[in-house]
Scaffold this active site. Structure first.
Site, PDB file in Angstrom:
ATOM      1  N   SER A 153       0.783  -1.426   0.018  1.00 50.06           N
ATOM      2  CA  SER A 153       0.007  -0.193  -0.062  1.00 50.06           C
ATOM      3  C   SER A 153       0.999   1.311   0.181  1.00 50.06           C
ATOM      4  O   SER A 153       1.617   1.343  -0.816  1.00 50.06           O
ATOM      5  CB  SER A 153      -1.004  -0.191   1.347  1.00 50.06           C
ATOM      6  N   ASP A 407      -8.633  -6.099  -5.150  1.00 43.14           N
ATOM      7  CA  ASP A 407      -8.246  -4.766  -4.188  1.00 43.14           C
ATOM      8  C   ASP A 407      -8.701  -3.529  -4.825  1.00 43.14           C
ATOM      9  O   ASP A 407      -8.509  -3.059  -6.010  1.00 43.14           O
ATOM     10  CB  ASP A 407      -6.735  -4.699  -4.179  1.00 43.14           C
ATOM     11  N   HIS A 432      -6.126  -6.550  -0.801  1.00 43.17           N
ATOM     12  CA  HIS A 432      -5.162  -5.844  -0.575  1.00 43.17           C
ATOM     13  C   HIS A 432      -3.896  -6.238  -0.169  1.00 43.17           C
ATOM     14  O   HIS A 432      -3.890  -6.956   0.801  1.00 43.17           O
ATOM     15  CB  HIS A 432      -5.571  -4.460   0.372  1.00 43.17           C
TER      16      HIS A 432
END
Ligand SMILES: *[C@@H]1O[C@H](CO)[C@@H](O)[C@H](O)[C@H]1NC(C)=O
Ligand SMILES: *[C@@H]1O[C@H](CO)[C@@H](O)[C@H](O)[C@H]1NC(C)=O
Ligand SMILES: *[C@@H]1O[C@H](CO)[C@@H](O)[C@H](O)[C@H]1NC(C)=O
Ligand SMILES: *[C@@H]1O[C@H](CO)[C@@H](O)[C@H](O)[C@H]1NC(C)=O
Ligand SMILES: *[C@@H]1O[C@H](CO)[C@@H](O)[C@H](O)[C@H]1NC(C)=O
Ligand SMILES: *[C@@H]1O[C@H](CO)[C@@H](O)[C@H](O)[C@H]1NC(C)=O
Ligand SMILES: *[C@@H]1O[C@H](CO)[C@@H](O)[C@H](O)[C@H]1NC(C)=O
Ligand SMILES: *[C@@H]1O[C@H](CO)[C@@H](O)[C@H](O)[C@H]1NC(C)=O
Length: 464
Positions: A153, A407, A432
């Site tokens: 991320s 995601d 994710h």
């Protein structure tokens, strides 16, 4: 509508290894000669598999206490034995215990002004330099540091930037679910919510009742009795008093849907809140069991009950704190909100065919809100990509960008191969940064293949 989503995910797993906690002094301001004040940056070391000469696997901490990432990034520990690697998790400044000004770090624009990506990357560089001096005393100056950066991320952005900006410090980077191209990208602002909507459509076809529910909430809460009724249905700690409270309720419910989609892993996970396997499907299944919905309030009752999958899976939550502004309760949320305001500006919007309420995104409005909240003026929205890179990648090397197609953030990721050494891999069924999680018996072939791909690249970079 919600402006920002915390990018990370927070699930605890039982670990079969231990870490040791350390602190290193780093400058509060890496770029000024007028001050030399330092603070203690926290990092965790797992040396169980380290054998002298092995590389360092360096996790670039993102927007939370580093323990969250340690607990959710088992991949590094899983593959450390293959490489005899030392595993290090570095905390991001202004999160967890790494507070430049202690408890008052988030208290003023002046103190917050050292919360930038440039400073955070420089912290990591100082730490890596110190680690390599400690672990590779005999290294000759022409050697490269055998350090591989990892991140998921926002942490994935940091890992990629670390390699791009400091190629002499890290040999390569595994950047998982790093939505670099979401930054200042109005063209894809609706993609995020579209992927979330698809998840609810695919996993039990329940995006339609969700779409209808917003209007139901707005309709019913027009009257005082309606406000009371909706407050009861959603078991709110503080009942709805005005339209702002209704907005917050809607934001929090929307936020829960997003969280379930981001964390739509095929096994039970647990952190601040426990989630069942495949939480989106669980939600839709529960909603479906209320098939005779007669009134708008019935619909909300059904939604509220199904939402407990995300908010009360443990069955221990007394009431929902849905009318408090979402960034007001947690220092972590506050710091991330600040970053999203100031540097990591990622426009999200929604159209009529998306299950969320219609929202557009507008830079002036966004900026106004940020100035109001923090007293800071955002950089130009693209400055972070200009400073660190991201749009032009052909001069970069040794980076894997991985993205799971389940995601919501993937549409902002690097999805195409750039060169032989800057490669993109797409994982069809992953949420994710699933690939950075520790291995699990129910991992799909795609996820396993992605991890094998990472290992192959790392071997190539390390020349082994
Ligand atoms: C972790 O540390 C604890 C306490 O020092 C020890 O009892 C335990 O055996 C260690 N676990 C592993 C897997 O090394
Ligand atoms: C910081 O600067 C002061 C004087 O300006 C000096 O006394 C001190 O040793 C310096 N500290 C560090 C850590 O360099
Ligand atoms: C999905 O839900 C919509 C609206 O509730 C309904 O019209 C449609 O028939 C459903 N599709 C399937 C495949 O169940
Ligand atoms: C909301 O109210 C309008 C106007 O009274 C009505 O047409 C509509 O069907 C209502 N929608 C819901 C979901 O209750
Ligand atoms: C809808 O009405 C039917 C018949 O009156 C009733 O049996 C059912 O429980 C109602 N549904 C809900 C969700 O209240
Ligand atoms: C959470 O679950 C428990 C047990 O089912 C229930 O008593 C409680 O009302 C629920 N709380 C909320 C906020 O949904
Ligand atoms: C900006 O905010 C104002 C006031 O809230 C609103 O009326 C306007 O529609 C917004 N503009 C855009 C483009 O979102
Ligand atoms: C990029 O190249 C790798 C092989 O190096 C391949 O496995 C992968 O599928 C390619 N990615 C895309 C998005 O085409």
């Amino acid at each position: 509508m919600i402006l920002f989503y915390v990018l990370f995910c927070c699930i605890k797993i039982i670990l079969s290894y231990n870490y040791t906690e350390h602190f290193i002094d780093v400058p509060i301001d890496h770029f000024s000669l007028s001050t030399n004040v330092t603070f203690k940056l926290r990092y965790l070391v797992v040396d169980k598999n380290y054998i002298k000469g092995g590389p360092i696997f360096f996790y670039c901490g993102n927007e939370a206490d580093i323990l969250v990432f340690y607990e959710n990034t088992g991949f590094l520990m899983d593959i450390a034995p293959i490489f005899n690697a030392l595993v290090v998790f570095a905390e991001h400044r202004y999160y967890g215990k790494s507070m430049p000004f202690g408890a008052s770090s988030l208290s003023s624009p002046e103190k917050l002004s050292y919360l930038t990506t440039s400073q955070a990357l420089a912290d990591f560089v100082v730490l890596i330099d110190s680690l390599t001096k400690e672990y590779y005393k005999t290294m000759i100056s022409s050697d490269t540091y055998p350090v591989i950066a990892f991140g998921g991320s926002y942490g994935g952005m940091l890992a990629a930037w670390l390699r791009m900006k400091y190629p002499h410090i890290v040999l390569g980077a595994i950047a998982a679910s790093a939505p670099l191209l979401q930054i200042n990208n109005l063209d894809i602002c609706e993609s995020f919510y579209r992927v979330v909507t698809d998840a609810y459509r695919r996993n039990g076809n329940c995006s339609y009742p969700i779409k209808v529910s917003w209007e139901a909430i707005r309709n019913i809460t027009k009257t005082p009795e309606g406000k009371t009724a909706v407050s009861e249905v959603f078991k709110l700690c503080k009942p709805i008093k005005n339209d702002d409270d209704t907005d917050r309720l809607i934001d929090n419910i929307a936020d829960t849907y997003v969280t379930l989609a981001m964390l739509n892993y095929p096994y039970f996970t647990e952190f601040l809140t426990a989630l069942p396997a495949n939480p989106v499907k669980s939600f839709c299944d529960k909603l479906k069991s209320f098939d005779t919905v007669n009134t708008s309030l019935d619909l909300l009752k059904a939604i509220s009950s199904a939402l407990e999958i995300g908010t009360n899976f443990s069955g221990t939550i007394k009431c929902n704190d849905f009318t408090t502004p979402s960034n007001a309760n947690q220092p972590t949320d506050y710091a991330w909100d600040f970053q999203a305001c100031f540097e990591l500006i990622m426009p999200l919007c929604s159209t009529e065919d998306i299950m969320f309420e219609f929202t557009n995104w507008n830079y002036e409005n966004y900026t106004k809100e940020c100035i109001k909240r923090y007293g800071v003026i955002p950089y130009t929205p693209e400055s972070v990509l200009v400073k660190h890179g991201g749009k032009i990648l052909k001069y970069a090397s040794n980076i894997v960008f991985s993205n799971g197609l389940n995601d919501p953030w993937y549409t902002g990721g690097i999805l195409k191969n750039i060169s032989d050494s800057v490669v993109a891999i797409l994982i069809p069924d992953a949420a994710h940064h699933y690939d950075l999680r520790g291995s699990n018996p129910v991992d799909s072939k795609y996820v396993i293949d992605a991890r094998k791909f990472h290992i192959k690249q790392i071997k190539k970079w390390l020349n082994i």
